[in-house]
Design a protein around this motif. Structure first.
Motif, short mmCIF file in Angstrom:
data_model
loop_
_atom_site.label_atom_id
_atom_site.label_comp_id
_atom_site.label_asym_id
_atom_site.label_seq_id
_atom_site.Cartn_x
_atom_site.Cartn_y
_atom_site.Cartn_z
N ARG A 107 0.83 -1.10 -0.02
CA ARG A 107 0.14 0.15 0.01
C ARG A 107 0.87 1.37 -0.08
O ARG A 107 1.87 1.37 0.72
N GLN A 108 0.66 2.18 -0.97
CA GLN A 108 1.57 3.39 -1.04
C GLN A 108 0.79 4.64 -0.85
O GLN A 108 1.29 5.79 -0.75
N ASP A 109 -0.57 4.60 -0.50
CA ASP A 109 -1.24 5.79 -0.25
C ASP A 109 -1.10 6.61 1.18
O ASP A 109 -0.47 5.82 2.07
N TYR A 178 -4.42 9.03 -2.94
CA TYR A 178 -3.67 8.36 -3.93
C TYR A 178 -3.08 9.38 -4.90
O TYR A 178 -3.86 9.89 -5.39
N ARG A 179 -1.91 9.13 -5.01
CA ARG A 179 -1.36 10.06 -6.45
C ARG A 179 -1.11 9.18 -7.45
O ARG A 179 -1.23 7.89 -7.22
N GLU A 182 0.27 5.09 -7.53
CA GLU A 182 0.18 4.59 -6.27
C GLU A 182 -1.06 3.62 -6.11
O GLU A 182 -1.77 3.86 -6.77
N TYR A 184 -3.02 -0.13 -3.87
CA TYR A 184 -3.15 -0.75 -2.66
C TYR A 184 -3.44 -2.21 -3.07
O TYR A 184 -4.39 -2.62 -3.82
#
Length: 276
Positions: A107-109, A178-179, A182, A184
């Motif tokens: 996950r990057q958010d 989220y960009r 990015e 999940y």
């Protein structure tokens, strides 16, 4: 006589252990039970909100029961989306978003936890994600969005939803940013592990995750950000899967260990989507 007196006044270590260890174990289990966030929730009938009742129809509820997912277009007007989005961007300018703590490949958010009580300026109390000592009051736009989401379960009940009964609605909601690029990774919003797999202490601590039965998502992307052709864009590429029981049995191989397991079928989104 001396030995009898000595044993009476100074119990042996194993006797003390018989008293202390069970008490400590009970205390640990109680702590695990109390650590869950179930108490930080309201009965769904206490969360009814007019907009959710207007938006969710009987057809939506029947579709949810049949397909395990329902997507509602135009749940908010462009003006309502713009208002809520402006409030969310104001929260971003306060530098309140944080990484979730999940591994970067999962996950990057960035998220911030909000609750309706944040409508008033109070000391930071949103689960440890706020960086500021005092939270700025939430705007009416984001509050309208939060109340609509919290009212979903009540709206389902108004149309005789036949899903899991006796639902509770968390007072705390997650605002996620989220960009582009990015994502999940595929995951479950609920914990399905058994007590044998988790151990009794962790199983108790995860009570609120084990009892999750509904997830409601409201996108605040502006209309022009959603790609009309299905290509990747700021609207994201959400994929949802529903469980289905299948039997693993290879008759040709003489497999006598036939067993049922949980498998998943795609019910919304594209097979080639990047994340979901």
């Amino acid at each position: 006589m001396w030995r009898m007196i000595r044993n009476t006044r100074a119990p042996r270590a194993d006797v003390l252990a018989m008293v202390v260890v069970p008490a400590a174990c009970v205390g640990l289990l109680v702590e695990g039970w109390m650590r869950t966030e179930n108490a930080d929730a309201d009965l769904d009938d206490e969360c009814c909100y007019y907009h959710a009742l207007q938006v969710i129809t009987e057809d939506h509820v029947r579709m949810l029961e049949r397909d395990h997912i329902v997507s509602i277009d135009d749940a908010f007007t462009p003006a309502e989306v713009a208002h809520a989005r402006a409030d969310a961007m104001d929260i971003e300018r306060q530098d309140r978003f944080e990484l979730t703590g999940n591994a970067a490949d999962v996950r990057q958010d960035h998220i911030v936890m909000l609750r309706e009580s944040n409508a008033q300026a109070t000391p930071a109390s949103n689960g440890g994600y706020a960086k500021t000592a005092i939270e700025k009051p939430l705007g009416d736009g984001i509050l309208h969005a939060m109340r609509t989401l919290r009212g979903v379960s009540c709206a389902l009940n108004s149309h005789g939803y036949r899903g899991a009964p006796h639902r509770r609605v968390p007072r705390q909601l997650q605002l996620s940013r989220y960009r582009r690029g990015e994502a999940y990774a595929r995951h479950l919003d609920a914990c399905t592990e058994s007590i044998l797999g988790l151990g009794i202490l962790e199983w108790l601590r995860l009570r609120d995750y084990r009892e999750r039965t509904l997830t409601a998502i409201l996108y605040l992307n502006p209309v022009e950000a959603w790609p009309a052709t299905g290509d990747s864009g700021a609207g994201g590429q959400l994929r949802c899967y529903a469980p289905t029981a299948i039997t693993l049995y290879d008759e040709s191989a003489g497999d006598e260990d036939a067993r049922a397991r949980q498998d998943w079928r795609l019910v919304a989104g594209r097979d080639d989507a990047a994340a979901g």
